[in-house]
Design an enzyme around this catalytic site. Structure first.
Site, PDB file in Angstrom:
ATOM      1  N   HIS A  20       0.830  -1.198   0.000  1.00  0.00           N
ATOM      2  CA  HIS A  20       0.000   0.000   0.000  1.00  0.00           C
ATOM      3  C   HIS A  20       0.870   1.255   0.000  1.00  0.00           C
ATOM      4  O   HIS A  20       0.622   2.209  -0.728  1.00  0.00           O
ATOM      5  CB  HIS A  20      -0.928   0.002   1.221  1.00  0.00           C
ATOM      6  CG  HIS A  20      -1.902  -1.131   1.188  1.00  0.00           C
ATOM      7  ND1 HIS A  20      -3.166  -1.006   0.677  1.00  0.00           N
ATOM      8  CD2 HIS A  20      -1.774  -2.428   1.564  1.00  0.00           C
ATOM      9  CE1 HIS A  20      -3.792  -2.178   0.744  1.00  0.00           C
ATOM     10  NE2 HIS A  20      -2.962  -3.054   1.280  1.00  0.00           N
ATOM     11  N   ASP A 109      -6.353   5.300   1.256  1.00  0.00           N
ATOM     12  CA  ASP A 109      -6.210   3.928   0.809  1.00  0.00           C
ATOM     13  C   ASP A 109      -7.438   3.165   1.308  1.00  0.00           C
ATOM     14  O   ASP A 109      -8.097   3.589   2.253  1.00  0.00           O
ATOM     15  CB  ASP A 109      -4.933   3.428   1.483  1.00  0.00           C
ATOM     16  CG  ASP A 109      -4.427   2.152   0.910  1.00  0.00           C
ATOM     17  OD1 ASP A 109      -4.945   1.716  -0.110  1.00  0.00           O
ATOM     18  OD2 ASP A 109      -3.497   1.594   1.506  1.00  0.00           O
TER      19      ASP A 109
END
Ligand code: UDP
Length: 466
Positions: A20, A109
């Protein structure tokens, strides 16, 4: 003289985990260097290996990109095993940070989608940066409907038929995708102002078309409407930290023939059982092909055991078959814990990638023209594996991975040989090279991803100040 407009300020909030942090950091870099934004990048500390830590905190950053350290997350109530993988730490204290440094746009995210509440209170638009495939994104919009319509268990289904998309066999998707605990999170994806997906138009044309044109996606009630989807990828790390291991791998690769080496790695957190490591080692040896293998200490209980770091002491002699390192020293290089993946994949000698099919690994392999051997372990990797093998034809399948059974040495040897020197390997390589070229076109000036990001960036620049 007219006053300069204030420089727009973006705050980016990645969830923990290198898969991520890395693409979001690349995005941050790009927004600063190509679109003149000021970016604050909020980062949890990591306890991973030094090499991976250097990826999250590069030695040099553009002056308008600021990494803001968050206090360590509280993992005390979070059990990270195959079934609990969806659990992530609670969102960090973004509110105070945003008030201290007024921002134009918040980019989150997927696991931190709840930060949208803070942004809403402050009248700041939130965008989602989706670090996985459009297939997973489309599934996220479809899953609540499937959940409502299905009488019985998901395992009763044979295919997942997302409207407008190719059907995916349920056997290829791990149970984790059907974990109802993700529903509160994924239903909130509809609340964002836009979704930036780490993909490109020619990689996933059917699913992208469905998300933009199919009535299921475009004729939804306002509360669950599909936000605009922007393809901005492949956003991948451009530079590796220069370490002794990088040097060792590249020097070794320089001596090998073109397209002859298979790179073996299961991402930032994939781990194998003791039995599986032994079979993999024997399989590589039996294949008689060249390899670089990033090895982690075996962990029998959990395939994602080192996702949040903690590989610890790692001496491969202790767990590889006796004599393996000596017998394979002419053809193989064993690298404990962490390898310079992008540097290896971009080397001309690398001809195949035995991979767990994490989305970043996929995006690093295709643009380097390296065909894959699909060996998914957890999360959405089974879906990615199906996509690579059955849909776009850039990978060969290691038979048995989807059942999570132990892959036997004969199968390992078969797929490794196939990708380097078999007919199926040749076809897969040609297809990978076609997509490699399409990735390049997407990123070139005037290409689809480049235009798409410019469009979003332009809209952020004209955002009213909060
Ligand atoms: N990676 C690396 N060296 C390693 C293992 C992983 O550089 O030894 C990097 C890899 O290049 C990729 C990321 O870690 O950028 C892994 O992301 P991916 O989505 O493939 O898998 P995840 O770790 O999230 O399961």
């Amino acid at each position: 003289m007219a006053a300069q407009p204030p420089q727009p300020h973006i705050t980016i909030l990645p969830s923990p985990g290198l898969g991520h942090v890395t693409p979001l950091l690349e995005l941050a870099n790009h927004l600063v260097t190509h679109h003149s934004f000021k970016v604050s990048f909020l980062l949890y500390p990591s306890d991973s290996s030094t090499a991976s830590d250097q990826l999250c905190r590069p030695a040099t950053l553009p002056s308008d990109l600021h990494i803001i350290d968050l206090p360590p997350p509280d993992f005390s109530n979070i059990a990270v095993d195959d079934n609990d993988f969806v659990s992530h730490p609670p969102i960090p204290p973004v509110c105070t940070l945003i008030i201290d440094h007024p921002v134009t746009v918040l980019v989150v995210d997927m696991f931190f989608i709840d930060a949208i509440d803070v942004a809403n209170e402050l009248s700041i638009p939130t965008y989602l940066f989706f670090t996985s495939s459009t297939n997973l994104l489309a599934f996220s919009f479809y899953f609540p409907t499937l959940d409502q319509e299905l009488n019985g268990d998901f395992s009763d289904l044979q295919m997942i038929n997302i409207p407008g998309c190719k059907g995916m066999p349920v056997t290829d998707m791990f149970d984790i995708l059907f974990d109802r605990r993700v529903l509160p999170m994924i239903t909130r994806f509809a609340e964002v102002a836009g979704i930036l997906v780490n993909t490109w138009e020619e990689l996933e044309p059917i699913t992208l078309h469905a998300m933009r044109e199919n009535p299921f996606f475009v004729q939804r009630p306002p509360a669950t409407a599909t936000p605009p989807v922007y393809t901005v990828g492949p956003v991948i790390k451009m530079n590796e930290p220069v370490t002794e291991t990088t040097h060792r791998c590249l020097t070794w690769l320089d001596k090998q023939p073109q397209n002859s080496v298979v790179y073996v790695s299961f991402g930032s957190g994939g781990t194998l059982s003791s039995e599986q490591i032994i079979e993999l080692a024997w399989g590589l040896e039996l294949s008689k092909q060249r390899f670089i293998w990033v090895v982690r200490r075996p962990i029998d209980s959990n395939a994602s055991a080192t996702y949040f770091g903690g590989d610890g002491e790692n001496n491969p002699v202790e767990y590889l078959p006796e004599g393996f390192l000596g017998r394979t020293k002419e053809v193989g290089l064993v690298v404990p814990s962490w390898g310079p993946q992008v540097a290896v994949l971009s080397h001309l000698s690398t001809g195949g990638f035995l991979s767990h099919c994490g989305w970043n690994s996929v995006l690093e392999s295709i643009p380097n023209g390296v065909p894959m051997i699909a060996w998914p372990l957890y999360a959405e990797q089974g879906m990615n594996s199906w996509f690579l093998v059955e849909d776009i034809g850039v990978a060969v399948r290691a038979v048995g991975a989807e059942q999570r059974s132990v892959m036997r040495r004969e199968e390992v040897a078969r797929v490794v040989r196939m990708v380097v020197e078999g007919e199926e390997g040749k076809v897969t390589r040609c297809r990978t090279i076609e997509l490699q070229q399409s990735a390049k076109r997407a990123l070139d000036c005037g290409g689809s991803s480049s235009l798409s990001l410019s469009q979003v960036a332009q809209s952020w620049k004209t955002q009213p100040k909060n």
